[in-house]
Design an enzyme around this catalytic site. Structure first.
Site, PDB file in Angstrom:
ATOM      1  N   ASP A   9       0.881  -1.147   0.000  1.00  0.00           N
ATOM      2  CA  ASP A   9       0.000   0.000   0.000  1.00  0.00           C
ATOM      3  C   ASP A   9       0.938   1.221   0.000  1.00  0.00           C
ATOM      4  OD1 ASP A   9      -2.482   1.488   0.625  1.00  0.00           O
ATOM      5  OD2 ASP A   9      -1.477   1.843   2.538  1.00  0.00           O
ATOM      6  N   ASP A  11       0.049   5.128   0.836  1.00  0.00           N
ATOM      7  CA  ASP A  11      -0.127   6.080   1.942  1.00  0.00           C
ATOM      8  C   ASP A  11      -0.212   5.346   3.278  1.00  0.00           C
ATOM      9  OD1 ASP A  11      -0.161   8.302   0.354  1.00  0.00           O
ATOM     10  OD2 ASP A  11      -2.326   8.278   0.075  1.00  0.00           O
TER      11      ASP A  11
HETATM   12  P1  B16 Z   1      -6.500  10.020  -4.086  1.00  0.00           P
HETATM   13  P2  B16 Z   1      -3.603   4.137  -0.048  1.00  0.00           P
HETATM   14  C1  B16 Z   1      -5.417   6.089  -0.192  1.00  0.00           C
HETATM   15  O1  B16 Z   1      -4.128   5.615  -0.437  1.00  0.00           O
HETATM   16  C2  B16 Z   1      -5.426   7.010   1.022  1.00  0.00           C
HETATM   17  O2  B16 Z   1      -5.092   6.294   2.200  1.00  0.00           O
HETATM   18  C3  B16 Z   1      -6.798   7.603   1.193  1.00  0.00           C
HETATM   19  O3  B16 Z   1      -6.812   8.495   2.292  1.00  0.00           O
HETATM   20  C4  B16 Z   1      -7.184   8.348  -0.105  1.00  0.00           C
HETATM   21  O4  B16 Z   1      -8.521   8.862   0.003  1.00  0.00           O
HETATM   22  C5  B16 Z   1      -7.104   7.366  -1.287  1.00  0.00           C
HETATM   23  O5  B16 Z   1      -5.798   6.839  -1.360  1.00  0.00           O
HETATM   24  C6  B16 Z   1      -7.440   8.039  -2.596  1.00  0.00           C
HETATM   25  O6  B16 Z   1      -6.434   8.988  -2.870  1.00  0.00           O
HETATM   26  O7  B16 Z   1      -7.485  11.086  -3.746  1.00  0.00           O
HETATM   27  O8  B16 Z   1      -5.088  10.506  -4.190  1.00  0.00           O
HETATM   28  O9  B16 Z   1      -6.919   9.241  -5.313  1.00  0.00           O
HETATM   29  O10 B16 Z   1      -3.543   4.108   1.443  1.00  0.00           O
HETATM   30  O11 B16 Z   1      -4.553   3.116  -0.653  1.00  0.00           O
HETATM   31  O12 B16 Z   1      -2.232   4.116  -0.683  1.00  0.00           O
HETATM   32 MG    MG Z   2      -2.828   3.189   3.314  1.00  0.00          MG
END
Ligand code: B16
Ligand code: MG
Length: 218
Positions: A9, A11
């Site tokens: 993953d 974030d």
């Molecule tokens: P975006 P991950 C996720 O990343 C984030 O944890 C989440 O907070 C966010 O809403 C989602 O990506 C979508 O992100 O707006 O940049 O498309 O933890 O799956 O790497």
């Molecule tokens: Mg994450």
């Protein structure tokens, strides 16, 4: 050898962009007069952009059309991307980079499985563009975690079976997604405390112990 690949993953695992998500959502919420705090922001971990917006709108009493919601999500993303521009290679910790390099040297294939549509930009900011063998992210899926699609696609890109891959996650939704897809998971933070997680980690480099215990010759 039990695992041949590791799917990360992004974030909360490779990097930490929650503060930027928080600031961008907070700006949007303040403009609409919606209450938003760090606790609500924590519920957005691993959740897609539109689903995150729906969670924030739980505290909004007016009904919005799909177009209006889409425009709000777009606006938040513009603020978020601008904030991501502040990230540099220094936002990639030594521990994460050294662990990734050790895994790579030990012959593992490495992939990203993230809900974010900004994955490629974030990897570029961190100096990790072209580092991973495969990237599965918010741009190639139609169902978000806890659906396993993002990890199944990563395994498909690597030409591996789910049983040959270990998923590394920080969110409960991600651990559940991994389990539903037939993957073992290693969890950090909230994910480490999850009943469904295969291995609980205290820090990123614990991964080396986990793969070593499941592999002869490392
Ligand atoms: P975006 P991950 C996720 O990343 C984030 O944890 C989440 O907070 C966010 O809403 C989602 O990506 C979508 O992100 O707006 O940049 O498309 O933890 O799956 O790497
Ligand atoms: Mg994450």
């Amino acid at each position: 050898m039990k695992y041949q690949a590791v799917i990360f993953d992004l974030d909360g695992v490779i990097c930490f962009t929650d503060k930027y998500h928080y600031l961008a959502w907070k700006e949007m919420a303040d403009e609409l007069g919606i209450y938003f705090d760090e606790k609500i922001n924590n519920r957005l971990r691993g959740v897609s952009r539109m689903e995150s917006l729906e969670i924030i709108l739980e505290k909004y009493d007016k009904a919005l059309s799909e177009e209006e919601k889409f425009a709000l999500a777009e606006k938040k993303n513009k603020t978020y991307v601008k904030l991501l521009g502040k990230m540099t290679k220094n936002d990639l910790s030594k521990e994460v980079k050294e662990t990734l390099d050790t895994l790579r040297e030990s012959g593992f294939q490495l992939a990203i499985g993230s809900s974010s549509k900004n994955t490629k930009f974030i990897l570029e900011r961190l100096g990790l563009d072209h580092y991973f063998d495969a990237i599965s992210d918010g741009t190639n899926i139609s169902r978000s975690k806890p659906d396993p699609e993002v990890f199944l696609k990563a395994a498909e890109f690597l030409q591996k079976k789910p049983q040959q891959c270990l998923v590394v996650e920080d969110a409960k939704a991600g651990v559940i997604a991994a389990g539903r897809g037939g993957f073992d998971s290693a969890g950090l933070g909230e994910a480490a405390a999850c009943r469904e997680v295969t291995y609980s980690m205290n820090s990123f480099s614990d991964l080396l112990k986990i793969v070593k215990e499941n592999q002869s010759g490392m």
